[in-house]
Design a protein around this motif. Structure first.
Motif, short mmCIF file in Angstrom:
data_model
loop_
_atom_site.label_atom_id
_atom_site.label_comp_id
_atom_site.label_asym_id
_atom_site.label_seq_id
_atom_site.Cartn_x
_atom_site.Cartn_y
_atom_site.Cartn_z
N PRO A 69 0.80 -1.23 0.00
CA PRO A 69 0.00 0.00 0.00
C PRO A 69 0.84 1.28 0.00
N GLU A 70 2.00 1.29 0.67
CA GLU A 70 2.78 2.53 0.71
C GLU A 70 4.23 2.25 0.33
N PRO A 71 4.47 2.02 -0.95
CA PRO A 71 5.80 1.59 -1.38
C PRO A 71 6.80 2.72 -1.51
N HIS A 72 8.10 2.38 -1.43
CA HIS A 72 9.14 3.31 -1.85
C HIS A 72 8.94 3.54 -3.36
N PRO A 73 8.96 4.81 -3.81
CA PRO A 73 8.59 5.08 -5.21
C PRO A 73 9.50 4.44 -6.25
N LEU A 74 10.74 4.05 -5.86
CA LEU A 74 11.64 3.42 -6.84
C LEU A 74 11.68 1.90 -6.67
N SER A 75 10.73 1.36 -5.92
CA SER A 75 10.81 -0.08 -5.63
C SER A 75 9.78 -0.88 -6.43
#
Ligand SMILES: O=C(O)CCC(=O)C(=O)O
Ligand SMILES: [Fe+2]
Length: 324
Positions: free
Chosen positions: A133-139
């Protein structure tokens, strides 16, 4: 099917027999698991062994090899797709983890990386990719946004040769394409001046947005000038001059022109040549219903390009070393 795809459905029963010869709880003894993968790789069906050996020796124009029709469990026998955390230590072996391990064992050494400041996941050989739901944007845990084109671990001296992604589940709508851009296809589209300019040009690579003062030094094109290796990671590569920007824009345009979307579905295993393609992933809609896209991932090193130092073994953790 293209020549970059091997239909493995004829080998289903042989592959299931190999999977059942691996330890049933891989995380209870990972060394035994990886040793088993290397040993059993010798018993893969011959056409599959030949296809893997050929790809390992010469790569191909597409920059990937896709194994389709591997013996994944029926969906209702799989655990729910996770939405957080790491796999439980006592989780029984999944077929697509077994395939990852055996195919990886045929290619080289499965490897865990200390990624330095950028460690976004625990240091382990067996990664899981699912939307969170709240990922690191580069992951790879993103879903709503496109994962931008990149090379995995390009800042690391022992950058993996291959990224293996095996799918227990694809996404519901078949939109989560892995986007593959091969430099062997893009190179002829690049103007000679751009090729010459980028070849061996060193970029400061800010490999972790949370530590903007930590740099590695990477090259977009290097190696054999007529058949170069590629590094691409625009959000981390520091273009210092107008000419740098123009050249990287031209490289991106050429890569985008040849992009091939590969939608992974259950029973697929994708082998990415991490020295010859940039890859990303198209956006998709996660439902958090236990049936979301679920991939297993591992990095493989071979002796190509200095990733092995002697005495290497499967399953080891490579210490953090930035490219200088
Ligand atoms: O999800 C995918 O298909 C690719 C993910 C990826 O590139 C990554 O996690 O580095
Ligand atoms: Fe990646």
């Amino acid at each position: 099917m293209s020549s970059s795809t091997i239909d493995c459905s004829p080998y289903r029963s042989e592959l299931l027999a190999l999977a059942s010869a691996l330890p049933g709880v891989p995380r209870a003894d990972l060394d035994a698991f990886f040793e088993g993968g290397i040993r059993l790789a010798q018993q893969l069906p011959q056409p599959l062994r030949d296809g893997l050996a050929e790809f390992n020796a010469n790569g191909n124009v597409d920059g990937y090899l896709l194994l389709r029709g591997l013996p994944v469990e029926p969906d209702d026998e799989l655990p729910p797709t996770p939405s957080e955390g790491a796999a439980a230590e006592d989780r029984p072996l999944l077929n697509m983890e077994a395939m990852l391990n055996i195919v990886g064992g045929a290619l080289g050494l499965l490897t865990a990386y200390d990624q330095g400041y950028g460690n976004r996941r625990s240091i382990t050989v067996l990664h899981e990719l699912f939307p969170t739901p709240e990922p690191h944007p580069l992951s790879g845990s993103t879903s709503k946004t496109q994962l931008q084109y990149h090379t995995d671990l390009s800042h690391h001296v022992r950058q993996p040769n291959y990224i293996l992604l095996s799918a227990s589940r694809g996404d519901h709508e078949g939109k989560a394409a892995t986007l593959v851009c091969s430099i062997r296809k893009a190179l002829p589209l690049l103007a000679p001046e751009v090729r010459d300019y980028l070849f061996d040009l060193v970029f400061e690579c800010q490999f972790d947005t949370e530590h903007p003062d930590a740099y590695a030094y990477v090259k977009a094109l290097y190696g054999d000038k007529d058949d170069p290796y590629l590094t691409y990671n625009r959000s981390l590569m520091n273009a210092k001059t107008e000419q740098d920007v123009t050249a990287l824009d031209a490289l991106l345009a050429a890569l985008e022109e040849v992009v091939e979307p590969v939608v992974l579905t259950r029973g697929d295993l994708l082998i990415i040549d991490n020295f010859r393609i940039a890859h990303g992933r198209a956006p998709f809609t996660a439902r958090w219903d236990g049936k979301d896209r679920w991939l297993h991932r591992a990095y493989v090193r071979t002796d190509r390009n200095g990733q092995l130092v002697g005495g290497d073994r499967a399953g080891e953790i490579v210490p953090f070393l930035t490219r200088r």
